[in-house]
Design an enzyme around this catalytic site. Structure first.
Site, PDB file in Angstrom:
ATOM      1  N   ASP A 138     -19.291  13.902 -15.689  1.00  0.00           N
ATOM      2  CA  ASP A 138     -19.446  12.460 -15.897  1.00  0.00           C
ATOM      3  C   ASP A 138     -20.540  11.843 -15.056  1.00  0.00           C
ATOM      4  O   ASP A 138     -20.948  10.715 -15.301  1.00  0.00           O
ATOM      5  CB  ASP A 138     -18.127  11.730 -15.621  1.00  0.00           C
TER       6      ASP A 138
ATOM      7  N   ASP B 286     -24.440  15.711 -13.083  1.00  0.00           N
ATOM      8  CA  ASP B 286     -23.926  16.663 -14.072  1.00  0.00           C
ATOM      9  C   ASP B 286     -24.864  16.828 -15.262  1.00  0.00           C
ATOM     10  O   ASP B 286     -24.696  17.757 -16.053  1.00  0.00           O
ATOM     11  CB  ASP B 286     -22.551  16.217 -14.593  1.00  0.00           C
TER      12      ASP B 286
ATOM     13  N   ASP C 272     -16.637  19.742 -14.178  1.00  0.00           N
ATOM     14  CA  ASP C 272     -16.768  19.136 -12.862  1.00  0.00           C
ATOM     15  C   ASP C 272     -15.397  18.617 -12.446  1.00  0.00           C
ATOM     16  O   ASP C 272     -14.539  18.359 -13.292  1.00  0.00           O
ATOM     17  CB  ASP C 272     -17.791  17.997 -12.932  1.00  0.00           C
TER      18      ASP C 272
END
Length: 778
Positions: free
Chosen positions: A515, A519, A319
């Site tokens: 994080d 996610d 990400d």
């Protein structure tokens, strides 16, 4: 009721006692038999050795039954066959030696595993159970379960911070090594966040809790550490893969020995030298040692299987926000209208924003506190979602956020808006008494360690790097270009991220790093999920196989190095031990190695490979960069200077914009102030780097060529600064700017700004991170 930690420790003690009893139950008969044999009492000696053999058969048979219940068949079968075989052919000394080898090997392995897992257990044992809560003038010790967000907690010297929060009344000196692996103490001033699990290494301070203990950072890490306590079960898979062919090979060689010689003794001798119970336990010892080293580096691994998979992964999916970027906006520039003071405007904005929970408001307040600006008490605070915060400060009406609808965009702000659009930055306007007087630019910056970390990950074995983000395509592509990524997907929903991870996992062993709460599904879908657990959501940490307990992406590269080194040591230990055993089996088949001598040889082999497996605790020496202490101090010094100088770099572009719009007396004054900064601050910093830092780095980096390109940048910075000084002298002599010189002056200012930004980034990514790498490798 006993806690899980106490229960685990109790079973550890019971297991250790049983191991000692088993070792004594086999070693004492061996010793008694030896004494009897030397005294000529052969019958007594055989009886003692046989008794020791029987003592070992019972637990060995139990281990085999336990493995069969788990639908696994391992090399403990060979141990049982060899023990029974020595009794069958009356090779009692060989049986007693195997018994001692078996019990001693298991005791050695248990001791090695206890040493390897002590860091994981330390996480559990240091978890606090109570906290000091202050209400009014009363301070009471309460259970952690009673702590709620907003409570004021008192943290005494030597205590572990029980939950996440913010310092309220003093400078907190903290030891964060248990979570981050960093040995240096850090200071947190009033308003700064503090994570649960860190140790108060200074005086008493107070903090305001921002989460319950159950939802805090350390609680999630403790839950993972408990799961990691069962790390030996998945790692057996590596040993089982070896046992799948080693067991039938052993039986085949023993059969050949009997078929060729017609002697059961030779067949038993083959089984004796093939008994590798401690040998194949070396693989789990290496993996568990890797888990221990990872925990010291700020990486909690759920189990050995995750560490093994990380060691053979080839695709990394990540990400963007909070992973390769900081995940928290920071102020990059404060611009003021002509005649206004940027520091005063920032203080006004922070005075209003200090009551707002918005992430941009938090960044503005943090920047003001970092500049040691005093915040006033604002009154009449009101906040409109999506618009900003308003309030009264010292009789002035202050608005921070979007530009009021009634206000026109001032002429001085147009370059600011252009920069914000080009840099993908957010703008928080500062309006005082209905007049826009300032603008604060905020960005989610790229992590300093990100480029170097991704280069390290490619070197470690990742051949495909993919970034997923819900952000727009333009900033995503900018990040991808800087980091050299292979693929980037922008505008991704959580469902899109899961689908992308599934696509990659179907083709490769895939690691996903994230994080946020959104996610968590993608982390669970990957072969190995890695959560940035320092600030990440509980959901992402729970869904992950690996949690980075510090807010640093480079810990992932450390985990990759540890995983590959541990797996390499595990395979090396098992393969080397079995190869030596195979040679001994051939010698036994030829009748060159009787059972007793074979048992002694096998004992030496097993101990050697287990000790080799413990090398995984030290880490791969090839990944270390050894820095002298004075060089590390220089790196920290110049890194701090970068942080101080970086705020002024944006002024170069602001001065250029000012001269481009109005090459008047005010523009000349701005250029004079900038030139003083170049002569008094920037150039001395660059010369000190050239004469002090770069020579100190030549040794650790293998020669002066490693800093040659940076030296060339220093020369270019000096050239541009000198050229700007020449333009300033011409303007002074003429009483203003000559139209013919403006274009070249602007090129110098804009050029110097670009060179300095690139130069600072290169030094930070290539050199300054070495100080952190050195602390981590120690």
């Amino acid at each position: 009721m006993a806690s899980p930690q106490e229960t685990h420790s109790r079973w550890d003690r019971i297991g250790g006692i049983l191991g000692i009893v088993l070792l004594a139950g086999t070693f004492v008969p061996l010793t008694v038999g030896a004494v009897a044999w030397l005294a000529g009492a052969r019958t007594l000696a055989d009886a003692a050795w046989a008794a020791g053999t029987v003592v070992a058969i019972v637990p060995a048979a139990w281990w085999v039954v336990t493995a069969l219940r788990r639908r696994r068949i391992g090399v403990d079968v060979i141990a049982v066959l060899s023990l029974a075989g020595t009794l069958w052919v009356h090779e009692y000394l060989a049986g007693a030696l195997i018994a001692v080898m078996l019990s001693g090997g298991h005791a050695l392995d248990a001791a090695a595993e206890r040493r390897a897992t002590r860091d994981l257990r330390a996480l559990l044992e240091r978890a606090p159970h109570t906290a000091r809560r202050r209400r009014g003038d009363e301070v009471r010790v309460v259970d952690l379960g009673e702590i709620a967000a907003g409570d004021t907690l008192v943290i005494a010297t030597g205590e572990v911070v029980p939950t996440d929060g913010r310092v309220t009344n003093a400078v907190a000196v903290l030891d964060e090594s248990a979570l981050t692996g960093e040995p240096l103490q850090v200071e947190r001033v009033a308003g700064e966040p503090v994570r649960s699990g860190v140790l108060n290494a200074g005086g008493v301070f107070e903090m305001r809790a921002t989460a319950t203990a159950e939802d805090s950072t350390y609680a999630g890490i403790v839950r993972l550490a408990r799961a990691a306590g069962a790390a030996t079960a998945p790692t057996v898979r590596l040993a089982d893969r070896f046992a799948a062919w080693f067991l039938p090979l052993t039986l085949a060689v023993a059969g050949i020995a009997y078929w060729v010689s017609g002697s059961l003794v030779r067949a038993v001798a083959v089984l004796v030298v093939a008994t590798p119970c401690p040998l194949l336990l070396a693989a789990p010892v290496a993996i568990v040692s890797g888990l221990s080293r990872a925990s010291r580096a700020g990486v909690v691994v759920r189990d050995g299987g995750a560490l093994e998979n990380l060691g053979r992964a080839t695709t990394l999916v990540m990400d963007k926000t909070g992973t390769v970027t900081a995940g928290r906006p920071v102020v990059t520039e404060v611009t003021a209208a002509p005649g206004s003071d940027p520091g005063e405007l920032l203080s006004l904005a922070a005075s209003v924003d200090q009551f707002s929970p918005h992430v941009l408001a938090e960044a503005i307040v943090t920047e003001a506190l970092a500049r040691d600006l005093e915040l006033a008490i604002a009154t009449g605070i009101s906040e409109r979602a999506g618009h900003g915060v308003t309030g009264e400060v010292d009789g002035r009406h202050v608005e921070v956020g979007k530009l009021p609808e009634r206000a026109a965009i001032p002429h001085w702000a147009r370059p600011v808006m252009n920069r914000a659009r080009l840099d993908s930055a957010a703008i928080a306007w500062i309006t005082v008494d209905d007049e826009p007087l300032g603008a604060v630019l905020l960005r989610d910056p790229l992590r300093r360690h990100a480029p170097r970390t991704l280069r390290r990950l490619r070197e470690a074995g990742f051949d495909r790097l993919v970034m997923l983000t819900g952000d727009r395509a333009e900033p995503a592509r900018e990040v991808a270009t800087v980091l050299g990524l292979d693929e980037v997907y922008a505008g991704q929903s959580p469902a899109d991220k899961v689908e992308a991870v599934h696509r990659e996992s179907d083709r490769h062993v895939t690691v996903m790093v994230g994080d946020g709460l959104n996610d968590a599904p993608a982390l669970a879908a990957a072969t190995v999920g890695v959560a940035m657990g320092a600030r990440g959501s509980t959901a992402s940490s729970e869904a992950a196989d690996i949690v980075l307990t510090t807010d640093r992406l480079d810990r992932l590269a450390d985990a990759m190095d540890i995983a590959r080194w541990s797996r390499r040591i595990a395979v090396q230990s098992a393969a080397a031990g079995m190869a030596l055993s195979l040679l001994a089996m051939i010698a036994a088949t030829a009748g060159l190695l009787p059972p007793a001598a074979g048992a002694l040889l096998q004992e030496a082999i097993d101990i050697a490979v287990i000790l080799n497996a413990l090398r995984a605790l030290r880490g791969n020496p090839a990944t270390r960069t050894d820095l002298p202490a004075d060089t590390e101090q220089l790196l920290r010094r110049f890194s701090t200077e970068h942080d101080l100088l970086r705020d002024t770099l944006a002024s170069l572009r602001a001065v250029a914009d000012r001269i481009a719009d109005h090459p008047d007396a005010d523009g000349l004054a701005a250029l004079e102030a900038m030139h003083r900064f170049l002569i008094e601050d920037l150039l001395p910093h660059e010369r000190a780097e050239e004469t002090q830092l770069y020579p100190a780095l030549a040794g650790p980096l293998g020669g002066s060529e490693a800093t040659a390109t940076m030296s060339r940048a220093h020369a270019e910075i000096q050239r541009l600064a000198t050229r700007i000084g020449t333009h300033l002298e011409l303007a002074r002599a003429r009483g203003g700017f000559d139209p013919d010189q403006v274009d070249d002056l602007l090129a110098c200012l804009y050029g110097l700004h670009a060179v300095l930004r690139l130069h600072f980034a290169q030094e930070e990514e290539n050199y300054f991170v070495l100080a952190a790498d050195e602390r981590r490798s120690s």
